[in-house]
Design a protein around this motif. Sequence first.
Motif, PDB file in Angstrom:
ATOM      1  N   ILE A  83     -33.085  -9.935 -35.271  1.00 39.52           N
ATOM      2  CA  ILE A  83     -33.461 -10.425 -33.943  1.00 39.52           C
ATOM      3  C   ILE A  83     -34.191  -9.310 -33.191  1.00 39.52           C
ATOM      4  N   GLY A  84     -35.379  -9.614 -32.731  1.00 43.56           N
ATOM      5  CA  GLY A  84     -36.193  -8.595 -32.079  1.00 43.56           C
ATOM      6  C   GLY A  84     -36.099  -8.575 -30.571  1.00 43.56           C
ATOM      7  N   ARG A  85     -35.687  -9.687 -29.977  1.00 43.60           N
ATOM      8  CA  ARG A  85     -35.577  -9.759 -28.522  1.00 43.60           C
ATOM      9  C   ARG A  85     -34.610 -10.882 -28.168  1.00 43.60           C
ATOM     10  N   ALA A  86     -34.176 -10.913 -26.935  1.00 43.56           N
ATOM     11  CA  ALA A  86     -33.223 -11.920 -26.476  1.00 43.56           C
ATOM     12  C   ALA A  86     -33.771 -12.620 -25.239  1.00 43.56           C
ATOM     13  N   ASP A  87     -33.357 -13.868 -25.064  1.00 43.89           N
ATOM     14  CA  ASP A  87     -33.653 -14.571 -23.821  1.00 43.89           C
ATOM     15  C   ASP A  87     -32.332 -15.014 -23.204  1.00 43.89           C
ATOM     16  N   ALA A  88     -32.392 -15.715 -22.089  1.00 45.22           N
ATOM     17  CA  ALA A  88     -31.162 -16.082 -21.381  1.00 45.22           C
ATOM     18  C   ALA A  88     -30.270 -16.983 -22.216  1.00 45.22           C
ATOM     19  N   THR A  89     -30.869 -17.910 -22.973  1.00 45.34           N
ATOM     20  CA  THR A  89     -30.076 -18.807 -23.811  1.00 45.34           C
ATOM     21  C   THR A  89     -29.313 -18.037 -24.875  1.00 45.34           C
ATOM     22  N   LEU A  90     -29.978 -17.101 -25.530  1.00 49.87           N
ATOM     23  CA  LEU A  90     -29.312 -16.308 -26.554  1.00 49.87           C
ATOM     24  C   LEU A  90     -28.204 -15.457 -25.947  1.00 49.87           C
ATOM     25  N   LEU A 134     -20.406 -20.659 -32.764  1.00 52.83           N
ATOM     26  CA  LEU A 134     -21.299 -20.092 -31.757  1.00 52.83           C
ATOM     27  C   LEU A 134     -22.153 -18.972 -32.336  1.00 52.83           C
ATOM     28  N   GLY A 135     -21.632 -18.268 -33.352  1.00 52.00           N
ATOM     29  CA  GLY A 135     -22.460 -17.292 -34.048  1.00 52.00           C
ATOM     30  C   GLY A 135     -23.616 -17.964 -34.766  1.00 52.00           C
ATOM     31  N   ALA A 136     -23.324 -19.094 -35.418  1.00 49.88           N
ATOM     32  CA  ALA A 136     -24.379 -19.854 -36.092  1.00 49.88           C
ATOM     33  C   ALA A 136     -25.377 -20.403 -35.080  1.00 49.88           C
ATOM     34  N   ALA A 137     -24.873 -20.859 -33.935  1.00 54.63           N
ATOM     35  CA  ALA A 137     -25.760 -21.382 -32.898  1.00 54.63           C
ATOM     36  C   ALA A 137     -26.664 -20.289 -32.340  1.00 54.63           C
ATOM     37  N   THR A 138     -26.137 -19.069 -32.232  1.00 49.68           N
ATOM     38  CA  THR A 138     -26.940 -17.937 -31.758  1.00 49.68           C
ATOM     39  C   THR A 138     -28.121 -17.694 -32.685  1.00 49.68           C
ATOM     40  N   TRP A 139     -27.837 -17.690 -33.997  1.00 48.34           N
ATOM     41  CA  TRP A 139     -28.925 -17.476 -34.958  1.00 48.34           C
ATOM     42  C   TRP A 139     -29.898 -18.653 -34.966  1.00 48.34           C
ATOM     43  N   THR A 140     -29.370 -19.877 -34.907  1.00 52.96           N
ATOM     44  CA  THR A 140     -30.229 -21.068 -34.929  1.00 52.96           C
ATOM     45  C   THR A 140     -31.215 -21.038 -33.765  1.00 52.96           C
ATOM     46  N   TRP A 141     -30.720 -20.633 -32.599  1.00 52.52           N
ATOM     47  CA  TRP A 141     -31.606 -20.561 -31.441  1.00 52.52           C
ATOM     48  C   TRP A 141     -32.655 -19.462 -31.623  1.00 52.52           C
ATOM     49  N   ALA A 142     -32.239 -18.314 -32.134  1.00 54.92           N
ATOM     50  CA  ALA A 142     -33.185 -17.209 -32.345  1.00 54.92           C
ATOM     51  C   ALA A 142     -34.270 -17.598 -33.341  1.00 54.92           C
ATOM     52  N   ALA A 143     -33.892 -18.416 -34.345  1.00 52.65           N
ATOM     53  CA  ALA A 143     -34.841 -18.818 -35.383  1.00 52.65           C
ATOM     54  C   ALA A 143     -35.649 -20.057 -35.012  1.00 52.65           C
ATOM     55  N   ALA A 144     -35.305 -20.717 -33.891  1.00 50.98           N
ATOM     56  CA  ALA A 144     -36.021 -21.930 -33.475  1.00 50.98           C
ATOM     57  C   ALA A 144     -37.434 -21.588 -32.997  1.00 50.98           C
ATOM     58  N   LYS A 145     -38.235 -22.609 -32.875  1.00 49.76           N
ATOM     59  CA  LYS A 145     -39.614 -22.459 -32.381  1.00 49.76           C
ATOM     60  C   LYS A 145     -40.408 -21.446 -33.214  1.00 49.76           C
ATOM     61  N   GLY A 146     -40.241 -21.559 -34.534  1.00 46.99           N
ATOM     62  CA  GLY A 146     -40.960 -20.652 -35.406  1.00 46.99           C
ATOM     63  C   GLY A 146     -40.423 -19.235 -35.410  1.00 46.99           C
ATOM     64  N   GLY A 147     -39.133 -19.084 -35.057  1.00 46.63           N
ATOM     65  CA  GLY A 147     -38.536 -17.745 -35.019  1.00 46.63           C
ATOM     66  C   GLY A 147     -38.966 -16.952 -33.809  1.00 46.63           C
ATOM     67  N   HIS A 148     -38.930 -17.599 -32.629  1.00 46.11           N
ATOM     68  CA  HIS A 148     -39.506 -16.983 -31.432  1.00 46.11           C
ATOM     69  C   HIS A 148     -38.782 -15.718 -30.967  1.00 46.11           C
ATOM     70  N   LEU A 149     -37.513 -15.529 -31.421  1.00 44.32           N
ATOM     71  CA  LEU A 149     -36.796 -14.315 -31.033  1.00 44.32           C
ATOM     72  C   LEU A 149     -36.611 -13.344 -32.196  1.00 44.32           C
ATOM     73  N   LEU A 150     -37.140 -13.695 -33.355  1.00 40.49           N
ATOM     74  CA  LEU A 150     -36.963 -12.867 -34.539  1.00 40.49           C
ATOM     75  C   LEU A 150     -38.082 -11.848 -34.684  1.00 40.49           C
ATOM     76  N   LYS A 151     -37.766 -10.785 -35.417  1.00 39.32           N
ATOM     77  CA  LYS A 151     -38.806  -9.850 -35.797  1.00 39.32           C
ATOM     78  C   LYS A 151     -39.765 -10.550 -36.768  1.00 39.32           C
ATOM     79  N   GLU A 152     -41.000 -10.148 -36.754  1.00 33.45           N
ATOM     80  CA  GLU A 152     -42.021 -10.805 -37.565  1.00 33.45           C
ATOM     81  C   GLU A 152     -41.627 -10.861 -39.045  1.00 33.45           C
ATOM     82  N   GLU A 153     -41.096  -9.760 -39.564  1.00 28.17           N
ATOM     83  CA  GLU A 153     -40.784  -9.693 -40.991  1.00 28.17           C
ATOM     84  C   GLU A 153     -39.566 -10.514 -41.373  1.00 28.17           C
TER      85      GLU A 153
END
Length: 214
Positions: A83-90, A134-153
Amino acid sequence: MARQAKHRYYAAARVEAYTDAVFAIAATLLVLDLTTTAIGAVQTDAELWAALGGMWETFLSFGISFALLSGLWVIHMSQFRDIGRADATLLWLNNARLLFVVLIPFTTSLVDEYSGLLAGRVLLPINFFFAVLLGAATWTWAAAKGGHLLKEEARGDAADQNIGGTVAVFCGALTVAFSPWFGSWAFVAFVLNGPLTAIIQRRRSRRLAARSQG
């Protein structure tokens, strides 16, 4: 023309550091149940060993809960490696996970004191299930929208990580289902986590390979 709302992001390192601290405190609190258990008056080494042996259920509950907390922490570390960044939902999904993490010492103490009652047997598995969910939900949200909160790699492996989280939730549900009869022994269901994840990931890879060749 109305201005488009700007998304606000936060440093993932701050979230990771805070989460690490909460895990550390929860793991430390687990041992308090051992230190508050009265051994009683003992006069000889034999009596002391016998008294410690009589605490085997307490030691077992401590060991199981420490292993569970360690597993949750490993999942957290794996997630924030990617995870490269966080938003309020995460942030709030992670905070909700930590709510159930800090409850683990309390529900562990119930296992030791009230294992003869249904609530004493099921509350720790339920507690752990929601922490995993909730741990799974945290990752699912980070990976949503094309991985909008994930590192590129990390975006290419997001689907495999989702499989692992889904299987963990399934194992948690099995643990809750069997806990009325087996108590904390129902956590043996998590032995299935690794093999099931590997099998599903392998089948997914084969389907993707077949599509690419077709």
